[in-house]
Design a protein around this motif. Structure first.
Motif, PDB file in Angstrom:
ATOM      1  N   MET A   1       0.845  -1.197   0.000  1.00 30.46           N
ATOM      2  CA  MET A   1       0.000   0.000   0.000  1.00 30.46           C
ATOM      3  C   MET A   1       0.876   1.242   0.000  1.00 30.46           C
ATOM      4  SD  MET A   1      -2.955   1.114   2.697  1.00 30.46           S
ATOM      5  CE  MET A   1      -3.881   2.611   2.437  1.00 30.46           C
ATOM      6  N   GLU A   2       0.446   2.313  -0.641  1.00 30.75           N
ATOM      7  CA  GLU A   2       1.224   3.536  -0.725  1.00 30.75           C
ATOM      8  C   GLU A   2       1.308   4.219   0.634  1.00 30.75           C
ATOM      9  OE1 GLU A   2      -0.486   6.011  -3.632  1.00 30.75           O
ATOM     10  OE2 GLU A   2       0.001   4.706  -5.315  1.00 30.75           O
ATOM     11  N   TRP A   3       2.391   5.007   0.787  1.00 31.71           N
ATOM     12  CA  TRP A   3       2.565   5.784   2.008  1.00 31.71           C
ATOM     13  C   TRP A   3       1.571   6.940   2.035  1.00 31.71           C
ATOM     14  CZ3 TRP A   3       6.037   4.404   5.785  1.00 31.71           C
ATOM     15  CH2 TRP A   3       7.006   3.458   5.441  1.00 31.71           C
ATOM     16  N   VAL A   4       1.080   7.267   3.202  1.00 26.49           N
ATOM     17  CA  VAL A   4       0.210   8.426   3.404  1.00 26.49           C
ATOM     18  C   VAL A   4       1.036   9.500   4.096  1.00 26.49           C
ATOM     19  CG1 VAL A   4      -1.813   9.333   4.603  1.00 26.49           C
ATOM     20  CG2 VAL A   4      -1.908   7.093   3.520  1.00 26.49           C
ATOM     21  N   GLU A   5       1.135  10.673   3.482  1.00 27.43           N
ATOM     22  CA  GLU A   5       1.920  11.767   4.043  1.00 27.43           C
ATOM     23  C   GLU A   5       1.001  12.775   4.726  1.00 27.43           C
ATOM     24  OE1 GLU A   5       5.468  13.255   1.940  1.00 27.43           O
ATOM     25  OE2 GLU A   5       4.525  15.233   2.046  1.00 27.43           O
ATOM     26  N   VAL A   6       1.329  13.106   5.977  1.00 28.39           N
ATOM     27  CA  VAL A   6       0.476  13.989   6.781  1.00 28.39           C
ATOM     28  C   VAL A   6       1.355  15.024   7.475  1.00 28.39           C
ATOM     29  CG1 VAL A   6      -1.192  14.130   8.663  1.00 28.39           C
ATOM     30  CG2 VAL A   6      -1.186  12.142   7.171  1.00 28.39           C
ATOM     31  N   ARG A   7       0.833  16.249   7.580  1.00 28.37           N
ATOM     32  CA  ARG A   7       1.510  17.324   8.309  1.00 28.37           C
ATOM     33  C   ARG A   7       0.802  17.581   9.642  1.00 28.37           C
ATOM     34  NH1 ARG A   7       4.899  20.770   5.397  1.00 28.37           N
ATOM     35  NH2 ARG A   7       5.142  20.187   3.214  1.00 28.37           N
ATOM     36  N   GLY A   8       1.557  18.071  10.611  1.00 26.72           N
ATOM     37  CA  GLY A   8       0.974  18.406  11.896  1.00 26.72           C
ATOM     38  C   GLY A   8       1.910  19.291  12.693  1.00 26.72           C
ATOM     39  N   ARG A   9       1.384  19.898  13.758  1.00 20.56           N
ATOM     40  CA  ARG A   9       2.209  20.781  14.575  1.00 20.56           C
ATOM     41  C   ARG A   9       3.324  20.025  15.282  1.00 20.56           C
ATOM     42  NH1 ARG A   9      -2.063  24.970  17.493  1.00 20.56           N
ATOM     43  NH2 ARG A   9      -2.856  25.912  15.558  1.00 20.56           N
ATOM     44  N   SER A  10       3.121  18.737  15.518  1.00 22.97           N
ATOM     45  CA  SER A  10       4.150  17.891  16.116  1.00 22.97           C
ATOM     46  C   SER A  10       4.122  16.534  15.427  1.00 22.97           C
ATOM     47  CB  SER A  10       3.910  17.729  17.621  1.00 22.97           C
ATOM     48  OG  SER A  10       2.713  17.015  17.856  1.00 22.97           O
ATOM     49  N   LYS A  33       7.634   6.902   9.016  1.00 22.73           N
ATOM     50  CA  LYS A  33       8.840   7.619   8.638  1.00 22.73           C
ATOM     51  C   LYS A  33       8.660   9.096   8.973  1.00 22.73           C
ATOM     52  CE  LYS A  33      10.272   4.751   4.686  1.00 22.73           C
ATOM     53  NZ  LYS A  33      10.570   4.775   3.231  1.00 22.73           N
ATOM     54  N   VAL A  34       9.600   9.659   9.711  1.00 21.25           N
ATOM     55  CA  VAL A  34       9.564  11.096  10.010  1.00 21.25           C
ATOM     56  C   VAL A  34      10.346  11.816   8.912  1.00 21.25           C
ATOM     57  CG1 VAL A  34      10.144  12.900  11.656  1.00 21.25           C
ATOM     58  CG2 VAL A  34       9.382  10.660  12.476  1.00 21.25           C
ATOM     59  N   ILE A  35       9.641  12.533   8.078  1.00 13.95           N
ATOM     60  CA  ILE A  35      10.272  13.234   6.949  1.00 13.95           C
ATOM     61  C   ILE A  35      10.825  14.583   7.381  1.00 13.95           C
ATOM     62  CG2 ILE A  35       9.912  14.086   4.598  1.00 13.95           C
ATOM     63  CD1 ILE A  35       9.646  11.050   4.960  1.00 13.95           C
ATOM     64  N   GLN A  36      10.118  15.255   8.299  1.00 14.35           N
ATOM     65  CA  GLN A  36      10.531  16.603   8.697  1.00 14.35           C
ATOM     66  C   GLN A  36      10.138  16.861  10.145  1.00 14.35           C
ATOM     67  OE1 GLN A  36      10.037  20.202   6.039  1.00 14.35           O
ATOM     68  NE2 GLN A  36       8.455  20.692   7.529  1.00 14.35           N
ATOM     69  N   GLU A  37      11.106  17.280  10.957  1.00 16.38           N
ATOM     70  CA  GLU A  37      10.816  17.631  12.334  1.00 16.38           C
ATOM     71  C   GLU A  37      10.199  19.036  12.384  1.00 16.38           C
ATOM     72  OE1 GLU A  37      11.041  15.910  15.002  1.00 16.38           O
ATOM     73  OE2 GLU A  37      12.204  14.161  14.386  1.00 16.38           O
ATOM     74  N   PRO A  38       9.330  19.304  13.349  1.00 11.24           N
ATOM     75  CA  PRO A  38       8.713  20.638  13.432  1.00 11.24           C
ATOM     76  C   PRO A  38       9.696  21.678  13.952  1.00 11.24           C
ATOM     77  CG  PRO A  38       8.032  19.307  15.290  1.00 11.24           C
ATOM     78  CD  PRO A  38       8.835  18.390  14.398  1.00 11.24           C
ATOM     79  N   GLU A  39       9.495  22.930  13.540  1.00  8.96           N
ATOM     80  CA  GLU A  39      10.278  24.055  14.035  1.00  8.96           C
ATOM     81  C   GLU A  39       9.332  25.194  14.373  1.00  8.96           C
ATOM     82  OE1 GLU A  39      13.334  25.238  11.380  1.00  8.96           O
ATOM     83  OE2 GLU A  39      14.421  23.335  11.465  1.00  8.96           O
ATOM     84  N   LYS A  40       9.579  25.858  15.507  1.00  7.97           N
ATOM     85  CA  LYS A  40       8.689  26.934  15.948  1.00  7.97           C
ATOM     86  C   LYS A  40       8.901  28.226  15.172  1.00  7.97           C
ATOM     87  CE  LYS A  40       8.086  25.325  20.695  1.00  7.97           C
ATOM     88  NZ  LYS A  40       8.232  25.664  22.134  1.00  7.97           N
ATOM     89  N   GLY A  47       8.439  29.235  10.956  1.00  4.51           N
ATOM     90  CA  GLY A  47       8.162  27.923  11.520  1.00  4.51           C
ATOM     91  C   GLY A  47       7.688  26.941  10.465  1.00  4.51           C
ATOM     92  N   ARG A  48       7.760  25.662  10.789  1.00  2.00           N
ATOM     93  CA  ARG A  48       7.284  24.646   9.858  1.00  2.00           C
ATOM     94  C   ARG A  48       6.709  23.474  10.638  1.00  2.00           C
ATOM     95  NH1 ARG A  48      12.838  21.951   7.331  1.00  2.00           N
ATOM     96  NH2 ARG A  48      13.597  20.989   9.251  1.00  2.00           N
ATOM     97  N   ASP A  49       5.777  22.785   9.985  1.00  2.00           N
ATOM     98  CA  ASP A  49       5.105  21.649  10.612  1.00  2.00           C
ATOM     99  C   ASP A  49       5.957  20.396  10.506  1.00  2.00           C
ATOM    100  OD1 ASP A  49       2.944  23.215  11.200  1.00  2.00           O
ATOM    101  OD2 ASP A  49       1.854  22.698   9.380  1.00  2.00           O
ATOM    102  N   ALA A  50       5.602  19.433  11.323  1.00  2.00           N
ATOM    103  CA  ALA A  50       6.199  18.106  11.185  1.00  2.00           C
ATOM    104  C   ALA A  50       5.546  17.391  10.004  1.00  2.00           C
ATOM    105  CB  ALA A  50       6.004  17.298  12.458  1.00  2.00           C
ATOM    106  N   VAL A  51       6.323  16.561   9.302  1.00  2.00           N
ATOM    107  CA  VAL A  51       5.813  15.800   8.164  1.00  2.00           C
ATOM    108  C   VAL A  51       6.193  14.331   8.377  1.00  2.00           C
ATOM    109  CG1 VAL A  51       5.844  15.457   5.672  1.00  2.00           C
ATOM    110  CG2 VAL A  51       6.060  17.761   6.613  1.00  2.00           C
ATOM    111  N   VAL A  52       5.206  13.446   8.325  1.00  2.00           N
ATOM    112  CA  VAL A  52       5.461  12.020   8.485  1.00  2.00           C
ATOM    113  C   VAL A  52       4.811  11.253   7.347  1.00  2.00           C
ATOM    114  CG1 VAL A  52       5.563  12.213  11.000  1.00  2.00           C
ATOM    115  CG2 VAL A  52       3.404  11.629   9.894  1.00  2.00           C
ATOM    116  N   GLN A  53       5.348  10.087   7.080  1.00  2.00           N
ATOM    117  CA  GLN A  53       4.753   9.156   6.124  1.00  2.00           C
ATOM    118  C   GLN A  53       4.416   7.867   6.880  1.00  2.00           C
ATOM    119  OE1 GLN A  53       7.449   8.640   2.842  1.00  2.00           O
ATOM    120  NE2 GLN A  53       6.736  10.490   1.795  1.00  2.00           N
TER     121      GLN A  53
END
Length: 280
Positions: A1-10, A33-40, A47-53
């Motif tokens: 199954m394909e990865w689902v990519e979601v953004r969030g504050r953490s 998979k943690v693609i991007q850690e959040p930054e305030k 700032g940027r959100d966290a991104v996970v797959q």
């Protein structure tokens, strides 16, 4: 199954949203998979959100772990046949995707769930009334942080007055934030408004004065308006002033309103809108 990519504050928020979208009740049933850690960020910017797959953990992985201890599981799961056929993994993948579709995990069913995320915040925006006191706190924090960022010494005072927030920044060093014709001060004003709108999710009426420039400007404009009013009354002809911003135009209008024999109105389009003083 394909990865689902979601953004969030953490990372936790993003993972929880992805699990809900996939219909999973535990992280043990998913690969993450943690693609991007959040930054305030700084002062509300950058700032940027966290991104996970996230995707469901394939059942085949669990079967391989069981084979290591119990070989009798292989005929029941059909694992030995899958290994021997080159196309069997694709077939198994299609079967697994078919099961996901039946459980509401296909793309069509995921799209509404993805769109549900912003809808959860909308009621909060509608229910919360405009809080000028909260906006005043946001403005003060931003201005104090701005002075610290530029290494300037000054005092910041902010208060909420009915439907407007009034902010003053005093100190000799703060004149650096005024600029020629108050260009820098106007930019600071717009940045302050943007920060308030982002953090409180509502518009704000804000008046900003730095190093006393705004007060001196208002006094000078009032005197200037009085002189022009005398000229209009003597000559009987109207006078159009140079284009001004809305704050300066208001000062002119207020000054003319207190005088007899003259009136004022605005003419033109922003940013070339001007005040016209004419006989009453």
């Amino acid at each position: 199954m394909e990865w689902v990519e979601v953004r969030g504050r953490s990372v936790d928020v993003a993972v929880a949203a992805a699990l809900e979208e996939l219909g999973l009740d535990s992280t043990e049933k998913a690969e993450i998979k943690v693609i991007q850690e959040p930054e305030k960020g700084f002062l509300g910017f950058g700032g940027r959100d966290a991104v996970v797959q996230v995707k469901p953990r394939p059942a085949g992985k669990k079967r391989r772990r069981r084979r290591g201890g119990k070989g009798g599981d292989q005929p029941q799961q059909g694992g030995s046949q899958d290994r021997g056929q080159p196309g069997s993994r694709q077939n198994a993948g299609r079967q697994q995707n078919g099961r996901q579709r039946s459980q509401g995990g296909d793309k069509k069913s995921r799209q509404p769930r993805q769109s549900d995320a912003p809808k959860q915040e909308r009621p909060k925006q509608e229910e919360q009334p405009v809080n000028r006191e909260e906006q005043a706190v946001v403005v003060k924090d931003f201005l104090v942080g701005l002075l610290d960022a530029f290494g300037l010494e000054g005092d910041v005072n902010v208060k909420a007055d009915e439907d407007i927030v009034i902010a003053t920044v005093d100190g000799q060093q703060t004149e650096a934030l005024v600029g020629q014709k108050a260009v820098i001060m106007q930019s600071v004003l717009e940045l302050s408004r943007t920060v308030v709108q982002r953090q409180t999710r509502d518009n704000v009426r804000l008046r900003l004065d730095i190093a006393g420039y705004g007060e001196r400007r208002r006094e000078a404009l009032a005197i200037y308006a009085g002189r022009l009013a005398d000229q209009v009354k003597d000559e009987g002809a109207e006078i159009m002033l140079e284009p001004m911003n809305s704050a300066d135009r208001k000062v002119i209008h207020d000054a003319i309103a207190e005088l007899d024999g003259v009136r004022s109105y605005s003419e033109g389009e922003e940013p070339r809108r001007s005040v016209v003083i004419s006989p009453e």
